[in-house]
Design an enzyme around this catalytic site. Sequence first.
Site, PDB file in Angstrom:
ATOM      1  CG  ASP A 431      -1.792   1.178   1.337  1.00 37.75           C
ATOM      2  OD1 ASP A 431      -2.316   1.593   0.294  1.00 37.75           O
ATOM      3  OD2 ASP A 431      -1.958   1.712   2.438  1.00 37.75           O
ATOM      4  CE  LYS A 432      -0.360   7.313  -2.265  1.00 35.46           C
ATOM      5  NZ  LYS A 432      -0.342   8.284  -1.146  1.00 35.46           N
ATOM      6  CE  LYS A 599      -3.656  14.823 -15.287  1.00 37.30           C
ATOM      7  NZ  LYS A 599      -4.829  14.302 -15.997  1.00 37.30           N
ATOM      8  CE  LYS A 618      -4.560  24.864  -4.774  1.00 33.22           C
ATOM      9  NZ  LYS A 618      -4.239  24.888  -3.348  1.00 33.22           N
ATOM     10  CB  THR A 648       5.387  20.598  -9.155  1.00 35.71           C
ATOM     11  OG1 THR A 648       4.867  19.728 -10.167  1.00 35.71           O
ATOM     12  CG2 THR A 648       6.822  20.216  -8.854  1.00 35.71           C
ATOM     13  CB  THR A 727      -2.198   3.557  -3.736  1.00 37.44           C
ATOM     14  OG1 THR A 727      -2.758   4.618  -2.975  1.00 37.44           O
ATOM     15  CG2 THR A 727      -1.874   4.041  -5.137  1.00 37.44           C
ATOM     16  CG  ASP A 729      -3.816   9.216  -2.976  1.00 39.75           C
ATOM     17  OD1 ASP A 729      -4.633  10.015  -3.466  1.00 39.75           O
ATOM     18  OD2 ASP A 729      -3.098   9.488  -2.008  1.00 39.75           O
ATOM     19  CE  LYS A 815      -5.191  -0.926  -2.154  1.00 36.86           C
ATOM     20  NZ  LYS A 815      -4.823  -0.292  -0.869  1.00 36.86           N
ATOM     21  CG  ASP A 839      -3.891  -1.640   2.843  1.00 32.99           C
ATOM     22  OD1 ASP A 839      -4.118  -1.369   1.649  1.00 32.99           O
ATOM     23  OD2 ASP A 839      -3.418  -0.830   3.653  1.00 32.99           O
TER      24      ASP A 839
END
EC number: 7.6.2.1
Length: 1094
Positions: A431-432, A599, A618, A648, A727, A729, A815, A839
């Site tokens: 997992d992250k 994005k 942004k 970034t 993950t 995410d 997963k 998980d």
Amino acid sequence: WHRCYCCTILEDEASHLDEMPLMMSEEGFENDESDYQTLPRARVNQRQRGLGWFLLGGWKILCTSCCEWLAHTCRRKKELKARTVWLGCPEKCEEKYPRNAIKNQKYNIFTFVPGVLYQQFKFFLNLYFLVVACSQFVPHVKIGYLYTYWAPLGFVLAVTMVREAVDEVRRYRRDKEMNSQLYSKLTVRGKVQVKSSDIQVGDLIIVEKVSLVLLMPVFFSSGACFIRTDQLDGETDWKLKVAVACTQRLPALGDLFSISAYVYAQKPLLDIHSFEGNFTREDTDPVIHESLSIENTLWASTVVASGTVIGVVIYTGKETRSVLNTSHAKNKVGLLDLELNRLTKALFLAQVVLSVVMVALQGFVGPWFRNLFRFTVLFSYIIPISLRVNLDMGKAAYGWMITKDENIPGTVVRTSTIPEELGRLVYLLTDKTGTLTQNEMIFKRLHLGTVSYGTDTMDEIQSHIVQSYVSSQSNGSSNSSTPSRKPQTAAPKVRKSVISRIHEAVKAIALCHNVTPVYESRTTVNGETEYTEADQDFSDDNRTYQASSPDEVALVRWTESVGLTLVNRDLTSMQLKTPAGQILTFHILQIFPFTSESKRMGIIVREEATGDITFYMKGADVAMTSIVQYNDWLEEECGNMAREGLRTLVVAKKSLSEEQYQDFENRYNQAKLSIHDRALKVAAVVESLEREMELLCLTGVEDQLQADVRPTLELLRNAGIKIWMLTGDKLETATCIAKSSHLVSRNQNIHIFRPVSNRGEAHLELNSFRRKHDCALVISGDSLEVCLRYYEHEFVELACQCPAVVCCRCSPTQKAQIVRLLQQHTANRTCAIGDGGNDVSMIQAADCGIGIEGKEGKQASLAADFSITQFKHIGRLLMVHGRNSYKRSAALGQFVMHRGLIISTMQAVFSSIFYFASVPLYQGFLMVGYATIYTMFPVFSLVLDQDVKPEMALLYPELYKDLTKVLALSFLFWFPTVHVSWGILMYGALLLFESEFVHVVAISFTALILTELLMVALTIRTWHWLMVVAEFFSLGCYVASLAFLNEYFDLAFITTPAFLWKVSVITVVSCLPLYIIKYLKRKFSPPSYSKLST
């Protein structure tokens, strides 16, 4: 007609594509026309199922399928249905819903004994000994005493049952602890405390900090709250939840019982990203109906970030989303156990063949079938029952060593049956969130184009911010947000420019976000709760930030650290505090939230003091490059920050006049009212503003990695372990962490798998990926699902060739599915490691599951086979303990089997010399003593042996790679040794015994014991003081027992010098072949560790 014809062609092409597989050969890509010219995949993968398939394992598959079908039929699984839940009235529920209890136990009081016996006797080894032991009740085939067969078998079962009982008691205690957590339940009489397991559907529950077991539509004072879903989907982003609107008008909490209202909810589903329901209040005129969505619910295993939530329970127990996405725990069996089981079958076949040869040499005279069975029982020591005892005791010793290792404190072995699996892993699926990272974002870099600021120069930014606001205040414009054109300081023009640019950049970062400051309630001396309003108290000590992204929180915290603080925010405005303590108010005119497609996010604000309207934006560099004005530094600096592992964001602004904004607002509102293509029209209006924006700065935020993640991942890669990151995410976040953690090395390319939705797109994208070489793969869960639906085998084959794979936006079920795919297609051992409830499925599906006890709770830790406190501990757990456990168990298994082989082959020689009589060479206590007290301790002391020191194993992880390439459990070395040993022992004893049969027994048995002890001594690589004690203790026990073995030995003969020299000669000569073979093997084919140990 033409349109119909075209549609027919397209349908034909689609059907043709469905029949064709993905071209996997290199030649297929050289000629595009041959891309589809291959056999249908169904034909390629079709298995020939005949008699050979049935004998080689098909019978087991058929039996398993029948048992599963029978179990499924007996359970009669209840069909899940939609439900109507009345507020605070569980008794009105039409159906009986499951208890809200966590249960990780494998057995109950009724199934424990049958379940453990089944798990034991499903192995051929134990089933074989059960049949042999039962055969001794038949007088015609009885060979020796009953206790020689039933005592070892009973001991094995007793040890196994005690171990399983201890594990079950531990699981029960952990479950009881979780089920006993107290929650506040709202009743007509007020608040009462109830256990988690006593919560029912329809109860009104008050949750102040955590929500670990419930799902509820939300009713609370402020109408909105933030929650964390780390344990459910792995995302650290805080998510906004909205209360049911009509309940907000109630004056008191108790009034929830005075209204007649109910919730209609859909049936329990696996999907954690959607919910459909309705809220209905019947005691009003007209009746109030309000739709419910995912925004009105809190799933089980989510955490309330702040505030208080009052909700009605909709799902409980096994019907919650988290449990539905969790697979059931399975009984894991190590690969070593499976290999020993196969070796046992081979030895049994050799035993039957040897028995048939004996009967054939007799000429099949008399009751030959009974003699055949007697010979089979007589040679039963070929398969030693003590093998299971030794291995199980060895596993317990390995678990104790792991627990007591001071270098990995806090490590817990929860499944004591598979420590050897730690030494044979090929795939590590991690997992992250919380596993590789700490869930903490830190602002690291601010770049303005001509100047860059890092962590060591942030004080300069702070001084510039203070200076800009002080200078603007001194010029009579304290309410203005822009610095004065004529500051008091006599700095050069370039200095003024830098101050101005820093001021604008910091203000943009402080305004362009979705962060809300929260001021927690305080408890007075009297125990009453005092609520602090944000517009009354802006104390820094009491302020926390809530947002849908941890990146935004890190940015706002950084602006606070340099002097510009976000102190208040609501739906229409936000307030900033300057270094001088002044409050600047900005009205929020529009917000354009971040999406995976765009994005970027934007906000339009109007400053109250000046009336200036500014559009701030942004986003990721790929999205912002075409929006900002031309520059020559953005792309280069983004690359530099990415190589440092920083996330970034490009920040830009655009000033708007009142007329420009009014024109935009009119077009924007009109687009939002559009019925057709609303999303496209809204996006087009917003994009009309996103032109020639002024580039302000580039920010770099670091997601803090766990301690020593980079060297640990490098260690695992050098050990030959392939690492996959799974993950929930976002793709950008997962890619950034893969780079910063060095999961993907700097010289490796990354192939981001484009989103695919059908077979054709998946085919083309897989072909594109097939042409790439030595590049890491990044793929989303949706695209992965499409690929696995049509090209499962091909995708897994390509992915396994990658040095690293990153799967983002993965659900818990996906997963676990990836783990099972690797097990099926590669036949290699897999390990899953994680720290959250999302998980658990992956950990339970893997051959070896490791849980980290971290910030996301204990769910993964409790469900895992091994529990550690930090990710870096996995290096020592695998390289040292895993490697030693496997090599020691392999050596232990070889010696125990060698012990049975040598006694059985000596029996065969004895029977062949004495007219093929089915008479045992050694009877009664001699056989029991040989398998236990005479040889058990030295053989078992091999669990302390090690070929290299732990420091060397960590320094040279390539040693671990050898375990996955070479089978440590091999009998190619043992068979010639056994034959030579038994030949020398038996013929030497027959040649040297005097005249009586008891002499050959004494000489051969004593030489046998001494040979076994010497062979153990010759095998040991690193001596331990307990090994020396075991050798001399066993020898002493045998010598002492000779005084009591007058039934088997001639005591007068064994005290003579003739007995001593004959035994010594036979022992030395029989051990000599082993020593010679070991010397030659070490000389001409030395193991890799021998170069390090010299």
